[in-house]
Motif scaffolding. Structure first.
Motif, PDB file in Angstrom:
ATOM      1  N   GLY A 184      -9.703  -0.665 -10.334  1.00 37.50           N
ATOM      2  CA  GLY A 184     -10.029  -0.870  -8.941  1.00 37.50           C
ATOM      3  C   GLY A 184      -8.950  -1.539  -8.116  1.00 37.50           C
ATOM      4  O   GLY A 184      -9.049  -1.584  -6.884  1.00 37.50           O
ATOM      5  N   HIS A 185      -7.896  -2.073  -8.774  1.00 45.05           N
ATOM      6  CA  HIS A 185      -6.849  -2.772  -8.034  1.00 45.05           C
ATOM      7  C   HIS A 185      -5.499  -2.057  -8.092  1.00 45.05           C
ATOM      8  O   HIS A 185      -4.479  -2.646  -7.762  1.00 45.05           O
ATOM      9  CB  HIS A 185      -6.693  -4.201  -8.583  1.00 45.05           C
ATOM     10  N   THR A 186      -5.507  -0.810  -8.511  1.00 43.55           N
ATOM     11  CA  THR A 186      -4.254  -0.063  -8.573  1.00 43.55           C
ATOM     12  C   THR A 186      -3.808   0.410  -7.189  1.00 43.55           C
ATOM     13  O   THR A 186      -2.653   0.793  -7.015  1.00 43.55           O
ATOM     14  CB  THR A 186      -4.398   1.152  -9.509  1.00 43.55           C
ATOM     15  N   TYR A 187      -4.734   0.400  -6.227  1.00 46.41           N
ATOM     16  CA  TYR A 187      -4.410   0.706  -4.831  1.00 46.41           C
ATOM     17  C   TYR A 187      -4.791  -0.494  -3.971  1.00 46.41           C
ATOM     18  O   TYR A 187      -5.739  -1.227  -4.280  1.00 46.41           O
ATOM     19  CB  TYR A 187      -5.171   1.939  -4.331  1.00 46.41           C
ATOM     20  N   THR A 188      -4.082  -0.680  -2.895  1.00 46.78           N
ATOM     21  CA  THR A 188      -4.445  -1.690  -1.903  1.00 46.78           C
ATOM     22  C   THR A 188      -4.740  -1.002  -0.581  1.00 46.78           C
ATOM     23  O   THR A 188      -4.277   0.112  -0.315  1.00 46.78           O
ATOM     24  CB  THR A 188      -3.314  -2.721  -1.703  1.00 46.78           C
ATOM     25  N   PHE A 189      -5.508  -1.692   0.261  1.00 45.21           N
ATOM     26  CA  PHE A 189      -5.867  -1.163   1.575  1.00 45.21           C
ATOM     27  C   PHE A 189      -5.330  -2.100   2.647  1.00 45.21           C
ATOM     28  O   PHE A 189      -5.472  -3.325   2.557  1.00 45.21           O
ATOM     29  CB  PHE A 189      -7.382  -1.043   1.709  1.00 45.21           C
ATOM     30  N   ASN A 190      -4.701  -1.527   3.665  1.00 47.41           N
ATOM     31  CA  ASN A 190      -4.181  -2.298   4.787  1.00 47.41           C
ATOM     32  C   ASN A 190      -4.650  -1.661   6.084  1.00 47.41           C
ATOM     33  O   ASN A 190      -4.713  -0.428   6.208  1.00 47.41           O
ATOM     34  CB  ASN A 190      -2.648  -2.338   4.768  1.00 47.41           C
ATOM     35  N   ALA A 191      -4.972  -2.510   7.043  1.00 46.82           N
ATOM     36  CA  ALA A 191      -5.424  -2.018   8.344  1.00 46.82           C
ATOM     37  C   ALA A 191      -4.746  -2.801   9.449  1.00 46.82           C
ATOM     38  O   ALA A 191      -4.437  -3.986   9.296  1.00 46.82           O
ATOM     39  CB  ALA A 191      -6.944  -2.136   8.462  1.00 46.82           C
ATOM     40  N   GLY A 192      -4.500  -2.146  10.558  1.00 44.98           N
ATOM     41  CA  GLY A 192      -3.855  -2.786  11.691  1.00 44.98           C
ATOM     42  C   GLY A 192      -3.347  -1.733  12.653  1.00 44.98           C
ATOM     43  O   GLY A 192      -3.286  -0.533  12.336  1.00 44.98           O
ATOM     44  N   ARG A 193      -2.975  -2.159  13.833  1.00 39.00           N
ATOM     45  CA  ARG A 193      -2.529  -1.208  14.844  1.00 39.00           C
ATOM     46  C   ARG A 193      -1.250  -0.500  14.408  1.00 39.00           C
ATOM     47  O   ARG A 193      -0.269  -1.140  14.042  1.00 39.00           O
ATOM     48  CB  ARG A 193      -2.292  -1.944  16.159  1.00 39.00           C
ATOM     49  N   ASN A 299     -13.779  -4.462   1.710  1.00 41.03           N
ATOM     50  CA  ASN A 299     -13.258  -5.041   2.936  1.00 41.03           C
ATOM     51  C   ASN A 299     -13.900  -4.346   4.140  1.00 41.03           C
ATOM     52  O   ASN A 299     -14.017  -3.129   4.188  1.00 41.03           O
ATOM     53  CB  ASN A 299     -11.733  -4.856   2.964  1.00 41.03           C
ATOM     54  N   ARG A 300     -14.342  -5.155   5.134  1.00 40.81           N
ATOM     55  CA  ARG A 300     -15.071  -4.568   6.263  1.00 40.81           C
ATOM     56  C   ARG A 300     -14.255  -3.521   7.013  1.00 40.81           C
ATOM     57  O   ARG A 300     -14.793  -2.564   7.554  1.00 40.81           O
ATOM     58  CB  ARG A 300     -15.527  -5.663   7.218  1.00 40.81           C
ATOM     59  N   LYS A 301     -12.924  -3.659   7.032  1.00 41.91           N
ATOM     60  CA  LYS A 301     -12.089  -2.664   7.701  1.00 41.91           C
ATOM     61  C   LYS A 301     -11.952  -1.391   6.865  1.00 41.91           C
ATOM     62  O   LYS A 301     -11.633  -0.333   7.397  1.00 41.91           O
ATOM     63  CB  LYS A 301     -10.722  -3.262   8.006  1.00 41.91           C
ATOM     64  N   CYS A 302     -12.203  -1.529   5.574  1.00 39.13           N
ATOM     65  CA  CYS A 302     -12.119  -0.350   4.700  1.00 39.13           C
ATOM     66  C   CYS A 302     -13.270   0.618   4.964  1.00 39.13           C
ATOM     67  O   CYS A 302     -13.118   1.828   4.786  1.00 39.13           O
ATOM     68  CB  CYS A 302     -12.117  -0.793   3.240  1.00 39.13           C
TER      69      CYS A 302
END
Length: 571
Positions: A184-193, A299-302
């Motif tokens: 479950g941690h082999t990918y990361t998620f990033n969010a932003g403009r 993550n809520r942005k995910c």
């Protein structure tokens, strides 16, 4: 001269074979080995072997438990794979049970390969449930030891992907995947403009099923879905866990033979790559109508990313059920639902966090929605926003708390906007049911309701009382010792709902020592039925078991005593 008669063991009468082999001191290995000696022994001994794993009718229901076992250990799957009389399975449950401090993804891969061999021999497997278990991911410990996970992730993704694809190929109608955090941690998620402004090239993606596979198995360009990034979010490989982008596609044979209708996702491993890609590929199947998501925390942005990808690739979905979801931005939910023009059934659980936030955003008019189950606050805002929408709505199920949630509006008139008043003003002809979580003092609240309404005021002019045809009462908390006994107030309170035709009561075993125990509640209902207090109600259930004035109608249809049924109820 006396002659000695020699009889081979496989020629013995069944009574003797049972006396020899159906004994606790005969090991599973011995019983399994003897079942492979000849057809007669197979058909007699293998059912005995499977019964040791509580598989009594394998073609109807088979549950397989996988554990950390040494090579050569036989289990239920060994028997199912060897069986000559199991050609299909209606309900298959696969449960992975490892030690709490162990996250052996390699053992999961090993058992999943064995399962693939079984499924490949079946003609059909209709309903499948995977209970992955274990909150350990297995990838972090490997990374800390300096191991790059590219090869391991490819192995994991290939094995899981092809096995689940094979299940869909075998006429699976409903697939449920629960728990697990493997890889479950082999990918990361990033969010932003503008974080995903630069589009990633798929030239670097290694499609894990394309290596030495024919075009009949995988059509690479068609199977790759661009779900790694959008304008404001991005999935990428985690630093230190490898660099190869790996996505799990759905095998082409599964696409060609799929009849899957419902996919239930209750695991975080399907909310991120590589298995998110597989899940989206499944949802694209024309046969899939229903998506259930529950018990998932990301993550809520995910959630915005997941909902965006689902609505983009599966706008044909007709049913959505969400429950036990945390960190969900309400506007993301509404935007997601607005992108599903064919939506006919929507179930929003009481446990969907933030679903009743003050600023929900714009509501869709849901032109094809026929069934809605949602918390009262959400329903109220929907009716206020869509006074002329919801033209196809037929069934409405509203979730209330006993206190401070607007339930009293059904019994007493209010100057404020309320659900019963809005329904009446909008001239909606609906089948309405209320699901009420009673809390710790339901007796006091029911007494307040009864005392506030005089009998001569209970007329058809009451705000919606006659429209409520179903009630589900949920004892979800320990009752206060000072609460008013339910036996004295519940019959009077129920009589306020003069249109009631269906009553269900849910209790739980942790309440066994309170006045809300299953035994006490069932006795109370039986007494009410005998006295004619529920004469107009066509169906009464306690914990999904029908109750009549004669007692409990058992799960097999026979009438049993209240005590016997409660004693035999599953925990």
């Amino acid at each position: 001269m006396e002659q000695t008669l020699t009889v081979a063991i496989d020629q013995l009468p069944y009574e003797l074979l049972s006396h020899i082999f159906d004994r606790p001191d005969v090991s599973n290995e011995t019983l399994f080995s003897m079942s492979l000696t000849c057809k007669r022994m197979h058909y007699f001994l293998l059912p005995i072997f499977l019964a040791r794993f509580e598989i009594l009718n394998p073609t109807e229901r088979s549950e397989v438990v996988f554990r950390n076992t040494s090579p050569g250990t036989v289990d239920a799957l060994s028997g199912l794979k060897a069986s000559l009389f199991v050609s299909s399975i209606k309900q298959l449950v696969c449960r992975f049970e490892f030690a709490p401090d162990t996250a052996n993804y390699r053992m999961v891969i090993h058992h999943t390969r064995r399962l693939y061999d079984l499924v490949s021999t079946l003609t059909a497997v209709e309903n499948v449930k995977f209970i992955m278990g274990n909150d350990q991911c297995g990838c972090c410990s490997a990374s800390l030891s300096g191991e790059l996970l590219d090869a391991a992730l490819i192995d994991w993704s290939t094995t899981i992907g092809r096995t689940w694809s094979k299940i869909i190929e075998k006429k699976c109608v409903s697939l449920t995947i629960i728990g697990g955090r493997y890889m479950g941690h082999t990918y990361t998620f990033n969010a932003g403009r503008n974080i995903g402004k630069q589009k990633a090239s798929f030239m670097g993606i290694k499609n894990i099923l394309s290596n030495k596979r024919s075009d009949a198995t995988l059509r690479q360009e068609e199977d790759i879905i661009d779900l790694l990034q959008s304008k404001n979010w991005r999935f990428q490989r985690a630093i230190g866990y490898g660099t190869t982008i790996i996505l799990t596609p759905l095998y082409s044979p599964a696409k060609e033979h799929a009849v899957l209708r419902c996919l239930t996702l209750s695991s975080i491993i399907l909310m991120v790559p590589p298995l998110l890609h597989w899940a989206i590929s499944v949802l694209r199947l024309p046969s899939v109508e229903a998506l259930h998501i529950k018990n998932v925390s990301v993550n809520r942005k995910c959630w915005h990313a997941v909902f965006s990808v689902i609505s983009q690739h599966a706008p044909h979905l007709k049913e959505i059920r969400l429950s036990c979801i945390r960190q969900l931005v309400p506007a993301d939910l509404l935007h997601f639902l607005s992108k599903l023009p064919n939506l006919e059934a929507l179930h929003l659980g009481r446990s969907v966090e933030c679903v009743d936030a003050f600023n929900l955003g714009a509501f869709s008019d849901f032109p094809r929605l026929q069934m809605l189950h949602a918390p009262a606050g959400w329903v109220l805002k929907l009716l206020v926003a869509q006074r002329k929408g919801l033209e196809s709505l037929k069934k409405l199920s509203i979730v209330y708390n006993m206190r401070n949630d607007g339930l009293s509006h059904w019994i007493q008139r209010s100057s404020l906007p309320s659900i019963p008043v809005l329904l009446k003003e909008q001239h909606r002809s609906l089948s309405i049911s209320l699901r009420i979580h009673l809390g710790s003092t339901p007796g006091w609240r029911m007494t307040d309701d009864v005392e506030s309404v005089a009998e001569d005021e209970l007329t058809l002019d009451q705000p919606g009382l006659g429209d409520v045809t179903g009630l589900v009462l949920v004892f979800d908390e320990l009752l206060d010792e000072d609460d008013i006994p339910l036996a004295g107030v519940l019959p009077k309170w129920l009589s306020l709902f003069f249109g009631l035709r269906y009553l269900a009561i849910k209790t739980s075993h942790p309440l066994a020592n309170t006045q809300a125990s299953e035994l006490v509640v069932t006795d109370l209902v039986v007494g009410m039925l005998k006295e004619g207090g529920l004469a107009e109600i066509a169906s009464v259930e306690v914990n999904d078991v029908m109750v009549t004035s004669d007692g409990v109608v058992g799960r097999g249809g026979a009438k049993v005593s209240v005590q016997d049924d409660v004693r035999n109820s599953p925990p």
